[in-house]
Each structure stands twice: as C-alpha cells, then as structure tokens.
Motif scaffolding. Structure first.
Motif, PDB file in Angstrom:
ATOM      1  N   SER A   3       1.007  -1.430   0.006  1.00 58.73           N
ATOM      2  CA  SER A   3      -0.092   0.121  -0.117  1.00 58.73           C
ATOM      3  C   SER A   3       0.927   1.291  -0.071  1.00 58.73           C
ATOM      4  O   SER A   3       1.985   1.138   0.517  1.00 58.73           O
ATOM      5  N   ALA A   4       0.322   2.327  -0.477  1.00 62.46           N
ATOM      6  CA  ALA A   4       1.061   3.537  -0.499  1.00 62.46           C
ATOM      7  C   ALA A   4       1.452   4.037   0.692  1.00 62.46           C
ATOM      8  O   ALA A   4       2.449   4.636   0.948  1.00 62.46           O
ATOM      9  N   SER A   5       0.599   3.893   1.822  1.00 65.42           N
ATOM     10  CA  SER A   5       0.897   4.125   3.147  1.00 65.42           C
ATOM     11  C   SER A   5       2.068   3.648   3.498  1.00 65.42           C
ATOM     12  O   SER A   5       2.780   4.149   4.767  1.00 65.42           O
ATOM     13  N   ALA A   6       2.317   2.493   3.171  1.00 67.05           N
ATOM     14  CA  ALA A   6       3.606   1.728   3.639  1.00 67.05           C
ATOM     15  C   ALA A   6       4.888   2.397   3.226  1.00 67.05           C
ATOM     16  O   ALA A   6       6.014   2.190   4.033  1.00 67.05           O
ATOM     17  N   GLN A   7       4.723   3.297   2.290  1.00 66.91           N
ATOM     18  CA  GLN A   7       5.848   3.910   1.628  1.00 66.91           C
ATOM     19  C   GLN A   7       6.328   5.112   2.584  1.00 66.91           C
ATOM     20  O   GLN A   7       7.272   5.812   2.417  1.00 66.91           O
ATOM     21  N   LEU A   8       5.443   5.456   3.420  1.00 65.53           N
ATOM     22  CA  LEU A   8       5.636   6.723   4.180  1.00 65.53           C
ATOM     23  C   LEU A   8       6.604   6.332   5.311  1.00 65.53           C
ATOM     24  O   LEU A   8       6.706   5.424   5.687  1.00 65.53           O
ATOM     25  N   SER A   9       7.561   7.456   5.507  1.00 64.74           N
ATOM     26  CA  SER A   9       8.654   7.287   6.528  1.00 64.74           C
ATOM     27  C   SER A   9       8.160   7.025   7.998  1.00 64.74           C
ATOM     28  O   SER A   9       7.554   7.907   8.493  1.00 64.74           O
ATOM     29  N   LYS A  10       8.257   5.613   8.293  1.00 64.94           N
ATOM     30  CA  LYS A  10       7.935   5.315   9.689  1.00 64.94           C
ATOM     31  C   LYS A  10       8.950   6.242  10.921  1.00 64.94           C
ATOM     32  O   LYS A  10       8.401   6.212  12.070  1.00 64.94           O
ATOM     33  N   VAL A  11      10.109   6.676  10.405  1.00 66.83           N
ATOM     34  CA  VAL A  11      10.913   7.571  11.433  1.00 66.83           C
ATOM     35  C   VAL A  11      10.260   8.643  11.583  1.00 66.83           C
ATOM     36  O   VAL A  11      10.432   9.148  12.710  1.00 66.83           O
ATOM     37  N   VAL A  12       9.755   9.321  10.640  1.00 66.31           N
ATOM     38  CA  VAL A  12       9.009  10.631  10.952  1.00 66.31           C
ATOM     39  C   VAL A  12       7.897  10.531  11.922  1.00 66.31           C
ATOM     40  O   VAL A  12       7.888  11.244  12.931  1.00 66.31           O
ATOM     41  N   LEU A 139      -1.388 -11.456   1.544  1.00 60.83           N
ATOM     42  CA  LEU A 139      -1.693 -10.858   0.405  1.00 60.83           C
ATOM     43  C   LEU A 139      -0.927  -9.594   0.107  1.00 60.83           C
ATOM     44  O   LEU A 139      -0.821  -8.849   1.155  1.00 60.83           O
ATOM     45  N   GLY A 140      -0.577  -9.442  -1.261  1.00 61.19           N
ATOM     46  CA  GLY A 140      -0.498  -7.936  -1.472  1.00 61.19           C
ATOM     47  C   GLY A 140      -1.750  -7.184  -1.746  1.00 61.19           C
ATOM     48  O   GLY A 140      -2.907  -7.868  -1.489  1.00 61.19           O
ATOM     49  N   THR A 141      -1.821  -6.010  -1.857  1.00 60.03           N
ATOM     50  CA  THR A 141      -2.995  -5.123  -1.811  1.00 60.03           C
ATOM     51  C   THR A 141      -3.689  -5.561  -3.189  1.00 60.03           C
ATOM     52  O   THR A 141      -5.019  -5.294  -3.193  1.00 60.03           O
ATOM     53  N   ASP A 142      -2.942  -6.118  -4.203  1.00 60.87           N
ATOM     54  CA  ASP A 142      -3.821  -6.608  -5.342  1.00 60.87           C
ATOM     55  C   ASP A 142      -4.518  -7.883  -5.045  1.00 60.87           C
ATOM     56  O   ASP A 142      -5.023  -8.589  -6.020  1.00 60.87           O
ATOM     57  N   GLY A 143      -4.490  -8.474  -3.922  1.00 60.53           N
ATOM     58  CA  GLY A 143      -4.999  -9.801  -3.691  1.00 60.53           C
ATOM     59  C   GLY A 143      -4.266 -11.093  -4.108  1.00 60.53           C
ATOM     60  O   GLY A 143      -4.474 -12.117  -3.992  1.00 60.53           O
ATOM     61  N   GLU A 229      -0.904  -3.977   8.181  1.00 58.97           N
ATOM     62  CA  GLU A 229      -1.036  -2.241   7.534  1.00 58.97           C
ATOM     63  C   GLU A 229       0.261  -1.638   7.602  1.00 58.97           C
ATOM     64  O   GLU A 229       0.458  -0.894   6.831  1.00 58.97           O
ATOM     65  N   ASP A 230       1.156  -1.795   8.512  1.00 57.57           N
ATOM     66  CA  ASP A 230       2.089  -0.919   8.833  1.00 57.57           C
ATOM     67  C   ASP A 230       3.265  -1.586   7.550  1.00 57.57           C
ATOM     68  O   ASP A 230       4.052  -0.785   7.212  1.00 57.57           O
ATOM     69  N   PHE A 231       3.143  -2.644   7.210  1.00 58.75           N
ATOM     70  CA  PHE A 231       4.144  -3.315   6.097  1.00 58.75           C
ATOM     71  C   PHE A 231       3.325  -3.061   4.560  1.00 58.75           C
ATOM     72  O   PHE A 231       3.953  -3.450   3.810  1.00 58.75           O
ATOM     73  N   GLY A 232       2.135  -2.598   4.649  1.00 58.99           N
ATOM     74  CA  GLY A 232       1.655  -2.513   3.398  1.00 58.99           C
ATOM     75  C   GLY A 232       0.984  -3.725   2.742  1.00 58.99           C
ATOM     76  O   GLY A 232       0.768  -3.322   1.617  1.00 58.99           O
ATOM     77  N   VAL A 233       0.741  -4.630   3.654  1.00 58.79           N
ATOM     78  CA  VAL A 233       0.241  -5.854   3.098  1.00 58.79           C
ATOM     79  C   VAL A 233      -1.155  -6.111   3.746  1.00 58.79           C
ATOM     80  O   VAL A 233      -1.553  -5.562   4.657  1.00 58.79           O
ATOM     81  N   VAL A 234      -1.813  -7.578   3.328  1.00 58.52           N
ATOM     82  CA  VAL A 234      -3.095  -7.829   3.694  1.00 58.52           C
ATOM     83  C   VAL A 234      -3.065  -8.953   4.361  1.00 58.52           C
ATOM     84  O   VAL A 234      -2.439  -9.982   3.803  1.00 58.52           O
ATOM     85  N   ALA A 235      -3.446  -9.289   5.473  1.00 63.31           N
ATOM     86  CA  ALA A 235      -3.708 -10.503   6.009  1.00 63.31           C
ATOM     87  C   ALA A 235      -5.115 -11.277   5.596  1.00 63.31           C
ATOM     88  O   ALA A 235      -6.151 -10.548   6.372  1.00 63.31           O
ATOM     89  N   SER A 236      -5.009 -12.424   4.962  1.00 64.85           N
ATOM     90  CA  SER A 236      -6.477 -12.889   4.611  1.00 64.85           C
ATOM     91  C   SER A 236      -6.711 -14.116   5.298  1.00 64.85           C
ATOM     92  O   SER A 236      -5.772 -14.876   5.621  1.00 64.85           O
ATOM     93  N   PHE A 237      -7.983 -14.304   5.962  1.00 65.54           N
ATOM     94  CA  PHE A 237      -8.450 -15.564   6.627  1.00 65.54           C
ATOM     95  C   PHE A 237      -9.301 -16.323   5.699  1.00 65.54           C
ATOM     96  O   PHE A 237      -9.926 -17.066   6.235  1.00 65.54           O
TER      97      PHE A 237
END
Length: 370
Positions: A3-12, A139-143, A229-237
C-alpha cells in the motif's frame, strides 16, 4: 503490491509517537462488524489509566456504515469486554475489545460473545480449555499472495511448511512483529510456524479457559491486521484463498475438560467424539460466518482436510474431522482437535458449539435456549 501508506517514512512518525502524552490515555475500542469476520476500531482519550473493564465507559458508533443497522436508526452500543496493552502506542494506552448491542440493548446479530459467555458459565466446574491454531495468508494489496511471481506460481507445496530461507518463507518479518506485539499486549499466543502453502502462516493461541479463548483470538487477529497495515500488505483469513492444488486455511480447535485431562480421560474424549458425530451439520453451520458455504470450498477431503459431507475421527489422522493426537492415544488422556473450523470462523461460535454438544449433551440441528 504494497500500500501507498507503507511507503511513508515510519521514522518521521516515530518522533511524534515519542512525545509525552501527560496523564492522558488512548483507548482503542475494537469490535466485530456485520460480516461476522471484519474488525473495526476507533480511539478515545481518557484522563486516567483504566485497570479493569469496569473502569471503561460504554461508547457508540454508526452501525449503518458497518453492515449492522439502517441509517434512520444507526446508533449501536460498544460494551467493553476485555482489555489489553496497546503494542502500537505502548503503555499506558489500551486495546479494548467490545461487544456490540443494538438500539434496544439486545446483542447485534454477529455478537456471539454473549451466548458463548452464558454457556461457558454453565460449565465452569469442568474447566474447559481451548487452543486455536489460526492459519492465514499474506496478500499484496492486489489480492495476489505475497512473494508469489506476478505472472505465475511458485514451486509446488513441500518445502514451505516450517521452512527457512528466502525461497521458502515469504513474509517472516510480519510474523515476528505480530508475535512480539501479541506478547506485549498480553495475548496468550503460544507459537507460530510457516504453513504448507507459500505465504501462508499460522499462529496458535491458548490454552485459554472459557470465554478467554474468543477474546484472545480476536485481539490477536486485530493485531495481525494492524501489523500488516504497517507493512503495506493484507492478512487474509479466507479458507481457500487460492483454488487448485494448494492447501486451504483452517482454525483447528483443540479442546479438553478437567475429566479428559485426568487419568483415563480418553474414555471421555471418545464419548465426546460420538456426540459430535451425531451433530455434524450443526457444527459445520457454526464453523464459518456463512453457515458452511466458506468451508465447502476448503473441506473437500483433499489437502489435509475431511469431507464437509462426512464425519470422521482417528488417531494422528489429519484427514479426519476430529484428530486424537498420538500422544493422547498412548497416555489415554489429554485433548482432541476439531479440524473443521475455517480460518475465518468466529471463535465464540466454535467454542460455544463444542460446549453445547460435548458438555450440555445437546442434540439436533438447533442450539437450545437457556
């Protein structure tokens, strides 16, 4: 496909998270939505640190946006039910698992905690213990499964289960982060491993007594979603995220009572299995949020599953509905494993069904009202 939010700097972000918060506490209220498997959350500020559930105020939310009510009468109540440390905001902040009540103070359709708690309280003298093995797929955000080639498939199953190495274990960072976050939160997580399908993993929660099983598994799932969410991926059950010659995902449920754990307990285990055999349809309905439709894709009799249409049991048999572990067969006491619940099951519904059939001796396709 992160996800795009995963690219944001977590250091900031970290410099803000290190700011002092005074005497305030952030309490994140978590609840199950109208799908019976999705989780929702929102946060409020408290001017004190809650030490128990009784310290936490009730709250409300808009049920028309969570598949739980209509817009003309949308307020739903959040009733705090279990409290955990917050591994994302850290102490003194809290995660608060809530029950959902409708406008008339009756439980929402997907609130199975209330009846589960009532049934558990009828059998406290038996000290029912549960352990649930939660399988999931990254999963990736594209499933598309994480780490799989974008235009094909990885090599066939075989090297991935409990595997090690970049070509066998896909996404271990997420697993490690989730494990440590659960330990910090106070979730009774007791292990993890890579599963048979690449990008599929499992964590185990338990042993938990009674209602705690559902509380701890739901919070462990919430923490997993947040870590992903932090890593920009999805957990599917999803119980069968990839069709074809790939293992599905279950939530194998281990169950024992005081009597089963004592010498000669195998006799009690066998009696329970006989009761379960007569009530297969009821359990299949309780073991996924769509009344068995999700599990029908998984319980085919192949890929280490039993057939959804038949009940079976055996020692060390992973193709049976109920497996008695080999050590239990030898020691003549212990527990059994119900392999039918799907990965997206509601643990409250599963544990309640086991108590109803095994300890309350219910029969037939409908639960008894007490």
């Amino acid at each position: 496909a992160t996800s795009a939010s995963a690219q944001l700097s977590k250091v900031v972000k970290r410099q803000y998270m290190e700011l002092p918060q005074g005497d305030n506490v952030q309490a994140m209220y978590i609840w199950i939505d109208g799908t019976g498997e999705g989780l929702r959350c929102k946060t409020r500020t408290l001017d004190f640190e809650p030490k128990s559930i009784e310290d936490l105020p009730e709250w409300n939310f808009d049920g028309s946006s969570t598949y739980q009510s209509e817009g003309s009468n949308s307020d739903m109540y959040l009733i705090p039910s279990a409290i955990f440390r917050d591994p994302f905001r850290k102490d003194p902040n809290k995660l608060v698992l809530c029950e959902v009540l409708k406008y008339n103070r009756k439980p929402a359709e997907t609130n199975h905690r209330q009846t589960c708690k009532k049934v558990m309280e009828m059998e406290t003298h038996q000290s029912p213990w549960f352990g649930m093995e939660q399988e999931y797929t990254i999963l990736g955000t594209d499933g598309h499964p994480f780490g799989w080639p974008s235009n094909g498939f990885p090599g066939p199953q075989g090297p991935y289960y409990c595997g090690v190495g970049a070509d066998k274990a896909y996404g271990r960072d997420i697993v490690e982060a989730h494990y440590r976050a659960c330990l910090y939160a106070g979730v009774m997580i007791c292990g993890t491993n890579a599963e048979v399908m690449p990008a599929q993993w499992e964590f185990q929660v338990g042993p938990c007594e009674g209602i705690n099983m559902g509380d701890h598994l739901w919070v462990a799932r919430f923490i997993l979603h947040r870590v992903c969410e932090d890593f920009g991926v999805v957990a599917s059950f999803d119980p069968k995220p990839i069709t074809g010659n790939w293992n599905g995902a279950g939530c194998h449920t281990n169950f024992s009572t005081k009597e089963m754990r004592e010498d000669g307990g195998l006799k009690c285990i066998e009696e329970c299995i006989e009761k379960l055999g007569k009530r297969h349809n009821y359990h299949i309905r309780a073991y996924d949020p769509k009344g068995g439709l999700d599990n029908a894709r998984r319980l085919t009799g192949r890929h280490e599953t039993s057939s959804i249409h038949e009940f079976s049991a055996g020692v060390a048999n992973r193709g049976a509905s109920i497996r008695i572990p080999r050590s239990v067969g030898q020691e003549k006491k212990g527990y059994f494993e119900d392999r039918r619940p799907s990965a997206n099951c509601d643990p409250y519904a599963v544990t309640e069904a086991l108590i109803r059939t095994c300890l309350l001796d219910e029969e037939g396709d409908e639960p008894v009202e007490y």
